[in-house]
Design a protein around this motif. Sequence first.
Motif, PDB file in Angstrom:
ATOM      1  N   TYR A  77      -3.692  37.545   8.537  1.00 57.23           N
ATOM      2  CA  TYR A  77      -4.627  37.882   9.621  1.00 57.23           C
ATOM      3  C   TYR A  77      -5.962  38.153   8.953  1.00 57.23           C
ATOM      4  O   TYR A  77      -6.049  38.958   8.020  1.00 57.23           O
ATOM      5  CB  TYR A  77      -4.152  39.138  10.364  1.00 57.23           C
ATOM      6  N   LEU A  92      -2.974  43.786  15.857  1.00 58.43           N
ATOM      7  CA  LEU A  92      -1.843  43.871  14.929  1.00 58.43           C
ATOM      8  C   LEU A  92      -0.664  44.622  15.540  1.00 58.43           C
ATOM      9  O   LEU A  92       0.492  44.263  15.295  1.00 58.43           O
ATOM     10  CB  LEU A  92      -2.287  44.516  13.615  1.00 58.43           C
ATOM     11  N   ARG A  96       2.895  42.707  15.768  1.00 52.62           N
ATOM     12  CA  ARG A  96       4.103  43.253  15.133  1.00 52.62           C
ATOM     13  C   ARG A  96       5.209  43.483  16.160  1.00 52.62           C
ATOM     14  O   ARG A  96       6.382  43.233  15.869  1.00 52.62           O
ATOM     15  CB  ARG A  96       3.751  44.521  14.379  1.00 52.62           C
ATOM     16  N   VAL A 105      -3.626  41.514   5.696  1.00 55.12           N
ATOM     17  CA  VAL A 105      -4.727  41.709   6.635  1.00 55.12           C
ATOM     18  C   VAL A 105      -5.997  41.710   5.797  1.00 55.12           C
ATOM     19  O   VAL A 105      -6.127  42.503   4.859  1.00 55.12           O
ATOM     20  CB  VAL A 105      -4.590  43.033   7.418  1.00 55.12           C
TER      21      VAL A 105
END
Length: 190
Positions: A77, A92, A96, A105
């Motif tokens: 990401y 996020l 998840r 990330v």
Amino acid sequence: MSPLEAALVERIKQDGPISVEAYMEACNSYYYATRDPFGARGDFTTAPEITQMYGELIGAALADCWNRAGRPKGLRYAELGPGRGTLASDALRVMRAAGCAPASVEFVETSPLLREAQKASVPEATFHDEIAGLAKGEGPLLVVASEFFDALPVQQWVEGWSGGSSGLAVTWPSTATAPSLRKVPSAKRP
């Protein structure tokens, strides 16, 4: 005169007019390095700061893209100019929850002040000063750039009647209290 104004005046005295792109780059660098511009105490508010639904919808869309791509491993990401990290935190969380947990990330951010806020929102984030830093990683990359491109320095060109073009340059006459624009001829665009 602010440190930015003094630096611009000195640069223009030494080098002559500068491009609009160079002027915007200098102003953006100073602006974002010296303050948190977001929210009630800042100069503007962005969508992620108004409602978490914005980031959640982006997270859901990214999880869907990952799912449609066959759930590849090593997903990354990345966010360009992540503000305070609010959008990433919201996105996020939803990703998840959908089983889409990025292996990394990554944020592209140059402001030390904003990096501190981003670390508080998304502690696992790693930072890059330039977009090129994202090329060093491996794995599929999902890139978010909300309200990023609207603040980038741009090159401005004006087409001439005879087919030539000219650029817009920033000057700061010695008697002026603010910069001004003027057209400068150019043989071709860079």
